[in-house]
Design a protein around this motif. Structure first.
Motif, PDB file in Angstrom:
ATOM      1  N   SER A   1      28.577  -1.865  20.299  1.00 16.14           N
ATOM      2  CA  SER A   1      29.685  -2.504  19.294  1.00 16.14           C
ATOM      3  C   SER A   1      31.347  -2.518  19.831  1.00 16.14           C
ATOM      4  CB  SER A   1      29.462  -1.927  17.848  1.00 16.14           C
ATOM      5  OG  SER A   1      27.498  -1.947  17.204  1.00 16.14           O
ATOM      6  N   GLN A   2      31.439  -1.526  20.472  1.00 12.24           N
ATOM      7  CA  GLN A   2      33.227  -1.021  20.642  1.00 12.24           C
ATOM      8  C   GLN A   2      32.758  -2.194  22.060  1.00 12.24           C
ATOM      9  OE1 GLN A   2      33.833   3.065  22.059  1.00 12.24           O
ATOM     10  NE2 GLN A   2      32.391   3.875  20.531  1.00 12.24           N
ATOM     11  N   ALA A   3      32.193  -2.033  22.997  1.00 15.03           N
ATOM     12  CA  ALA A   3      32.540  -2.776  23.905  1.00 15.03           C
ATOM     13  C   ALA A   3      32.546  -4.372  23.246  1.00 15.03           C
ATOM     14  CB  ALA A   3      30.935  -3.208  25.320  1.00 15.03           C
ATOM     15  N   VAL A   4      31.849  -4.936  22.548  1.00 21.36           N
ATOM     16  CA  VAL A   4      31.685  -6.206  22.511  1.00 21.36           C
ATOM     17  C   VAL A   4      33.509  -6.368  21.319  1.00 21.36           C
ATOM     18  CG1 VAL A   4      31.347  -7.953  19.692  1.00 21.36           C
ATOM     19  CG2 VAL A   4      29.501  -6.763  21.618  1.00 21.36           C
ATOM     20  N   ALA A   5      33.358  -5.602  20.933  1.00 22.89           N
ATOM     21  CA  ALA A   5      34.817  -5.661  20.297  1.00 22.89           C
ATOM     22  C   ALA A   5      36.418  -5.366  21.661  1.00 22.89           C
ATOM     23  CB  ALA A   5      35.406  -4.124  19.168  1.00 22.89           C
ATOM     24  N   ALA A   6      36.061  -4.598  22.295  1.00 22.79           N
ATOM     25  CA  ALA A   6      36.916  -4.761  23.230  1.00 22.79           C
ATOM     26  C   ALA A   6      37.193  -6.100  24.611  1.00 22.79           C
ATOM     27  CB  ALA A   6      36.434  -3.767  24.305  1.00 22.79           C
ATOM     28  N   TYR A   7      35.954  -6.601  24.264  1.00 19.58           N
ATOM     29  CA  TYR A   7      35.606  -7.719  24.864  1.00 19.58           C
ATOM     30  C   TYR A   7      36.568  -8.834  24.173  1.00 19.58           C
ATOM     31  CZ  TYR A   7      33.152 -11.545  27.192  1.00 19.58           C
ATOM     32  OH  TYR A   7      32.948 -12.974  28.468  1.00 19.58           O
ATOM     33  N   MET A   8      36.185  -8.928  22.492  1.00 21.73           N
ATOM     34  CA  MET A   8      36.864 -10.370  21.864  1.00 21.73           C
ATOM     35  C   MET A   8      37.709  -9.804  21.811  1.00 21.73           C
ATOM     36  SD  MET A   8      34.467 -12.274  21.307  1.00 21.73           S
ATOM     37  CE  MET A   8      35.428 -12.957  19.829  1.00 21.73           C
ATOM     38  N   ASP A   9      38.633  -8.505  21.591  1.00 21.79           N
ATOM     39  CA  ASP A   9      39.886  -7.974  21.632  1.00 21.79           C
ATOM     40  C   ASP A   9      40.895  -8.917  22.214  1.00 21.79           C
ATOM     41  OD1 ASP A   9      39.669  -7.147  19.473  1.00 21.79           O
ATOM     42  OD2 ASP A   9      39.871  -4.809  19.812  1.00 21.79           O
ATOM     43  N   VAL A  10      39.854  -8.650  23.740  1.00 20.07           N
ATOM     44  CA  VAL A  10      40.909  -9.166  25.342  1.00 20.07           C
ATOM     45  C   VAL A  10      41.440 -10.946  24.661  1.00 20.07           C
ATOM     46  CG1 VAL A  10      41.399  -9.504  27.500  1.00 20.07           C
ATOM     47  CG2 VAL A  10      40.585  -7.289  26.806  1.00 20.07           C
ATOM     48  N   ILE A  11      39.797 -11.541  24.910  1.00 20.52           N
ATOM     49  CA  ILE A  11      40.008 -13.219  24.044  1.00 20.52           C
ATOM     50  C   ILE A  11      41.095 -13.042  23.138  1.00 20.52           C
ATOM     51  CG2 ILE A  11      38.376 -14.709  23.576  1.00 20.52           C
ATOM     52  CD1 ILE A  11      36.322 -13.832  24.707  1.00 20.52           C
TER      53      ILE A  11
ATOM     54  N   SER B   1      42.416 -15.000  15.232  1.00 21.57           N
ATOM     55  CA  SER B   1      42.063 -13.624  14.582  1.00 21.57           C
ATOM     56  C   SER B   1      40.833 -13.586  14.013  1.00 21.57           C
ATOM     57  CB  SER B   1      43.243 -13.272  13.932  1.00 21.57           C
ATOM     58  OG  SER B   1      44.534 -12.860  14.427  1.00 21.57           O
ATOM     59  N   SER B   2      40.944 -14.833  13.325  1.00 24.03           N
ATOM     60  CA  SER B   2      39.283 -15.105  11.846  1.00 24.03           C
ATOM     61  C   SER B   2      38.457 -14.824  12.799  1.00 24.03           C
ATOM     62  CB  SER B   2      39.310 -16.061  11.143  1.00 24.03           C
ATOM     63  OG  SER B   2      39.965 -16.839  11.683  1.00 24.03           O
ATOM     64  N   ARG B   3      38.341 -16.018  13.933  1.00 23.40           N
ATOM     65  CA  ARG B   3      37.154 -16.158  15.297  1.00 23.40           C
ATOM     66  C   ARG B   3      36.699 -14.775  15.970  1.00 23.40           C
ATOM     67  NH1 ARG B   3      35.491 -21.450  15.654  1.00 23.40           N
ATOM     68  NH2 ARG B   3      36.704 -22.993  15.053  1.00 23.40           N
ATOM     69  N   ARG B   4      37.577 -13.743  16.055  1.00 26.27           N
ATOM     70  CA  ARG B   4      37.176 -12.452  16.363  1.00 26.27           C
ATOM     71  C   ARG B   4      36.848 -11.732  15.477  1.00 26.27           C
ATOM     72  NH1 ARG B   4      38.468  -7.474  15.295  1.00 26.27           N
ATOM     73  NH2 ARG B   4      38.008  -5.977  16.938  1.00 26.27           N
ATOM     74  N   ASP B   5      37.645 -11.966  14.485  1.00 28.52           N
ATOM     75  CA  ASP B   5      36.665 -10.994  13.033  1.00 28.52           C
ATOM     76  C   ASP B   5      35.086 -11.173  12.675  1.00 28.52           C
ATOM     77  OD1 ASP B   5      39.653  -9.661  13.240  1.00 28.52           O
ATOM     78  OD2 ASP B   5      39.718 -10.914  11.208  1.00 28.52           O
ATOM     79  N   ALA B   6      34.769 -12.409  12.427  1.00 29.30           N
ATOM     80  CA  ALA B   6      34.064 -12.890  12.590  1.00 29.30           C
ATOM     81  C   ALA B   6      32.295 -12.133  13.615  1.00 29.30           C
ATOM     82  CB  ALA B   6      33.698 -14.666  11.962  1.00 29.30           C
ATOM     83  N   TYR B   7      33.114 -12.523  14.646  1.00 28.12           N
ATOM     84  CA  TYR B   7      31.847 -12.656  15.758  1.00 28.12           C
ATOM     85  C   TYR B   7      31.951 -10.666  15.850  1.00 28.12           C
ATOM     86  CZ  TYR B   7      29.380 -12.707  20.089  1.00 28.12           C
ATOM     87  OH  TYR B   7      27.747 -13.169  21.424  1.00 28.12           O
ATOM     88  N   VAL B   8      32.866 -10.299  15.800  1.00 28.50           N
ATOM     89  CA  VAL B   8      32.410  -8.672  16.135  1.00 28.50           C
ATOM     90  C   VAL B   8      31.523  -8.620  14.248  1.00 28.50           C
ATOM     91  CG1 VAL B   8      34.455  -6.424  15.320  1.00 28.50           C
ATOM     92  CG2 VAL B   8      34.531  -8.117  17.531  1.00 28.50           C
ATOM     93  N   ALA B   9      32.162  -8.731  13.305  1.00 29.08           N
ATOM     94  CA  ALA B   9      31.537  -8.242  12.153  1.00 29.08           C
ATOM     95  C   ALA B   9      30.230  -8.474  12.460  1.00 29.08           C
ATOM     96  CB  ALA B   9      31.774  -9.061  11.396  1.00 29.08           C
ATOM     97  N   ALA B  10      30.003  -9.806  12.460  1.00 22.48           N
ATOM     98  CA  ALA B  10      28.457 -10.349  13.301  1.00 22.48           C
ATOM     99  C   ALA B  10      27.757  -9.264  13.181  1.00 22.48           C
ATOM    100  CB  ALA B  10      28.105 -11.384  13.792  1.00 22.48           C
TER     101      ALA B  10
END
Length: 492
Positions: free
Chosen positions: A131-141, A406-415
């Motif tokens: 989960s942390q890795a996905v969040a870090a990946y999406m944060d960079v993008i 930002s919402s695309r990142r939030d949706a993916y991380v939340a999922a």
């Protein structure tokens, strides 16, 4: 409804080949799985727990030893004519436990349960790291996209400022128009600097979690087959969440602890045996002519030792009550864990659904803001709109794009967080490459029955990779840095 391989089947895109000289989300997860120090440390901690089983079992196995001594009698009694001057003795001793009130059996059972709980906790750690890795990946993008958007905005406002200055020189605009353009340009530059700082932080966080610097991160794969309702997600989580499983197994372990404590009230029986050899090294003398004494002797004994507790100052009762209290504590922690998981699942589901709605609204707002900006520019060219109208329209378009990204990142991380809370975002679900997955059961099977006192593993060495030599990150982005967020699928 159960999802036995929810992520493994749903994230079919994770199995696609990686692009050349680029990192996919699957690559990042595989690196984190292999090199993240939190995860490798948790594996080592589980190996520590594995050893509690042979430690508990050792209390029920024979204890064999050899005792030897050498003695010099430096001061003899004046009327003792047969005392030796020195002696050497050696002899083996053995003690075989026969009955210990069930203490060993229950201690072994408790240790085995804690090994199972530890394995479940290790799964939870894997899920947390992913989960942390996905969040870090999406944060960079996301932050790369925000830097690109803000940089483009600075460029546009710079052109506007130049055009406004030129029109002011010919008297077409006022100094107020120039000041407004300068103010917006300065604000945009400060926003760009903030976005660049956040991008650097996100890239460094990525290195911390993944172990390597991000390189041309590709859009993440879709996350289909997500639950249709919070209740469906909670049902799956209650059955498969590793934290709940670990808490339940711990409750079972504490029941064996109570039985172990009760065993201290019961008799203990063991077989004992020993033999000894003593050599006085020719120092036993005699004052009677013709009479001599043996200079060595051999002895042996065997027997049964039984200990029947009668009164121990209340210690057994205190130990039983203590074990019962710990069992009660573990039951409360199970309920606490269930509450936490339920709240986490429902919160992640709500956040995911809200982000999906924000994406829809932000997409509409972005399209409308773009159309509005084009219209305002056209109307300004014929004198129906002011410079301030253009600046406001540009800011609204930027804000809409930032919200969408930002919402695309939030949706993916939340999922993904939702899948993790459901117990469906572990290594076995993701099908990671790079060799066989780490199986904690293999180490447990390896050590559980080992009884050789001189057995040991190779000298410890760190498994995680250091990031000391990775270069300090910067805020450089490509011209198409915003494109991955435009193509990121919204988890449905």
């Amino acid at each position: 409804m159960r999802f036995p391989l929810l992520v493994g089947t749903a994230l079919v895109a994770l199995a696609l080949p990686a692009a050349a000289s680029a990192d996919t989300l699957r690559d990042a997860l595989a690196k984190a799985y292999e090199n993240n120090p939190t995860l490798t440390g948790a594996r080592a901690s589980q190996r520590v727990t594995d050893e509690t089983v042979p430690l508990a079992r050792a209390n029920g196995l024979p204890n064999v030893g050899v005792q030897g001594s050498y003695t010099e009698y430096v001061l003899q009694s004046s009327n003792n004519f047969t005392s030796p001057d020195r002696a050497f003795s050696i002899g083996p001793q053995i003690s075989i436990p026969i009955y210990q009130g069930g203490a060993v059996k229950n201690a072994v059972n408790a240790a085995e349960k804690r090994v199972e709980a530890g394995q479940a906790n290790l799964r939870a750690t894997e899920s947390s790291i992913f989960s942390q890795a996905v969040a870090a990946y999406m944060d960079v993008i996301r932050d790369q996209a925000l830097v690109a958007l803000n940089r483009s905005n600075v460029d546009v406002l710079g052109v506007n400022r130049q055009a406004t200055g030129d029109r002011f020189e010919i008297g077409d605009l006022t100094r107020t128009d120039v000041a407004q353009s300068e103010s917006r340009l300065a604000t945009a530059r400060s926003q760009l600097q903030t976005a660049e700082s956040r991008l650097i932080s996100s890239r460094e966080r990525y290195i911390q979690i993944i172990g390597d610097a991000p390189t041309d991160l590709q859009p993440p794969p879709p996350l289909p087959n997500l639950p249709a309702s919070p209740q469906e997600a909670v049902t799956v989580a209650l059955a498969d969440n590793p934290d709940i499983e670990a808490a339940q197994i711990t409750v079972d372990a504490t029941r064996y602890d109570i039985r172990t404590a009760k065993a201290s009230r019961l008799p203990q029986v063991s077989l004992t045996g020993q033999t000894g050899y003593v050599n006085y090294l020719g120092t036993i003398g005699s004052n009677t002519p013709g009479v001599s004494f043996a200079q060595s002797s051999t002895t042996g004994s065997a027997g049964i030792t039984a200990t029947i507790p009668i009164f121990q100052g209340g210690r057994p009762a205190a130990q039983v009550r203590q074990a019962q209290a710990r069992s009660s504590q573990s039951m409360e922690r199970l309920v606490e864990t269930e509450r936490s998981v339920v709240a986490q699942v429902r919160s992640a589901f709500a956040s995911w659904q809200a982000s999906l709605q924000v994406i829809q609204s932000a997409q509409v707002a972005s399209d409308a803001a773009q159309l509005s900006l084009e219209g305002v520019r056209a109307e300004n060219s014929v004198g129906n709109r002011t410079i301030l109208d253009i600046l406001n329209a540009e800011q609204e378009y930027l804000n809409a794009q930032v919200t969408l990204v930002s919402s695309r990142r939030d949706a993916y991380v939340a999922a993904f967080t939702l899948l993790a809370a459901m117990g469906k975002a572990e290594a076995q679900d993701l099908g990671l490459d790079g060799g066989a997955l780490y199986d904690p059961q293999l180490n447990y099977d390896r050590v559980r029955n080992r009884v050789w006192d001189w057995d040991q593993d190779p000298a410890p060495a760190p498994q995680a990779t250091t990031t000391v030599n990775t270069p300090a990150q910067n805020a450089q982005v490509t011209d198409d840095a915003a494109s991955p967020m435009r193509t990121t699928p919204a988890p449905q």
